[in-house]
Design an enzyme around this catalytic site. Structure first.
Site, PDB file in Angstrom:
ATOM      1  N   ILE A  92      14.462  62.766  70.077  1.00  0.00           N
ATOM      2  CA  ILE A  92      15.060  63.405  68.806  1.00  0.00           C
ATOM      3  C   ILE A  92      16.574  64.098  69.087  1.00  0.00           C
ATOM      4  O   ILE A  92      16.778  64.744  69.911  1.00  0.00           O
ATOM      5  CB  ILE A  92      13.974  64.686  68.492  1.00  0.00           C
ATOM      6  N   CYS A  93      17.525  63.712  68.241  1.00  0.00           N
ATOM      7  CA  CYS A  93      18.555  64.355  68.098  1.00  0.00           C
ATOM      8  C   CYS A  93      18.900  65.460  67.542  1.00  0.00           C
ATOM      9  O   CYS A  93      18.773  65.541  66.194  1.00  0.00           O
ATOM     10  CB  CYS A  93      19.665  63.362  67.825  1.00  0.00           C
ATOM     11  N   LEU A  94      18.526  66.581  68.040  1.00  0.00           N
ATOM     12  CA  LEU A  94      18.677  67.976  67.281  1.00  0.00           C
ATOM     13  C   LEU A  94      19.243  68.936  68.140  1.00  0.00           C
ATOM     14  O   LEU A  94      18.253  69.394  69.381  1.00  0.00           O
ATOM     15  CB  LEU A  94      16.952  68.401  66.838  1.00  0.00           C
TER      16      LEU A  94
END
Length: 161
Positions: free
Chosen positions: A98-100
């Site tokens: 997840i790119c967060l």
């Protein structure tokens, strides 16, 4: 399994254990809407069921998050991934990474497993399109040897999705 598999993880510090036990009790009393913690005897790895919010692209869909807490939690962010199959989303790779920003550069010890879940549900709910990131194939290929998403240098440039 990723590079932080059960065999290679260090045991939780006393501070981390106390914090996670407190968070788990709070979760049982007041769980975040749309999430279910799958009870196990492993305090260091949580599996959390995510239910897509009504009225969004992910309504009536269910996914699973795996949250691995490091030895020095909450001073260090947990590793959070979707257990495949991951939702189709411009910031979620097919391997579950997840790119967060809050999971990496913007982590704060004030955050909790519950606040992470709410941020992920918000990210899903605000999406207007179901698709993989443009670099999904290249990224996943580079992660084949079990690389942790925490080893990635993420570029947080798009908060519109």
């Amino acid at each position: 399994m990723t590079s932080s598999s059960a065999a290679s993880r260090k045991a939780l510090s006393k501070i981390a254990c106390n914090r996670l036990q407190k968070e788990l009790v709070e979760w049982q009393v007041n769980p975040p809407a749309g999430f279910t913690h799958k009870v196990t005897d492993n305090l260091q790895r949580w599996v959390i069921e995510v239910n897509g919010a009504p009225g969004t692209l992910y309504a009536n869909e269910t996914y699973q998050l795996q949250v691995d807490f490091p030895e020095h939690y909450p001073m260090e962010a947990p590793q959070v991934i979707f257990i495949p199959p991951a939702p189709l989303h411009p910031h979620i790779y097919s391997n579950g990474h997840i790119c967060l920003d809050i999971l990496y550069d913007s982590w704060s010890p004030a955050m909790t497993a519950s606040s992470i879940c709410i941020s992920i549900l918000s990210m899903l709910s605000s999406s207007t399109v179901k698709q993989r990131p443009a670099d999904n194939d290249r990224y996943v290929k580079n992660c084949r040897n079990g690389r942790s998403p925490k080893e990635t240098r993420w570029w947080f440039h798009d908060d519109k999705v």
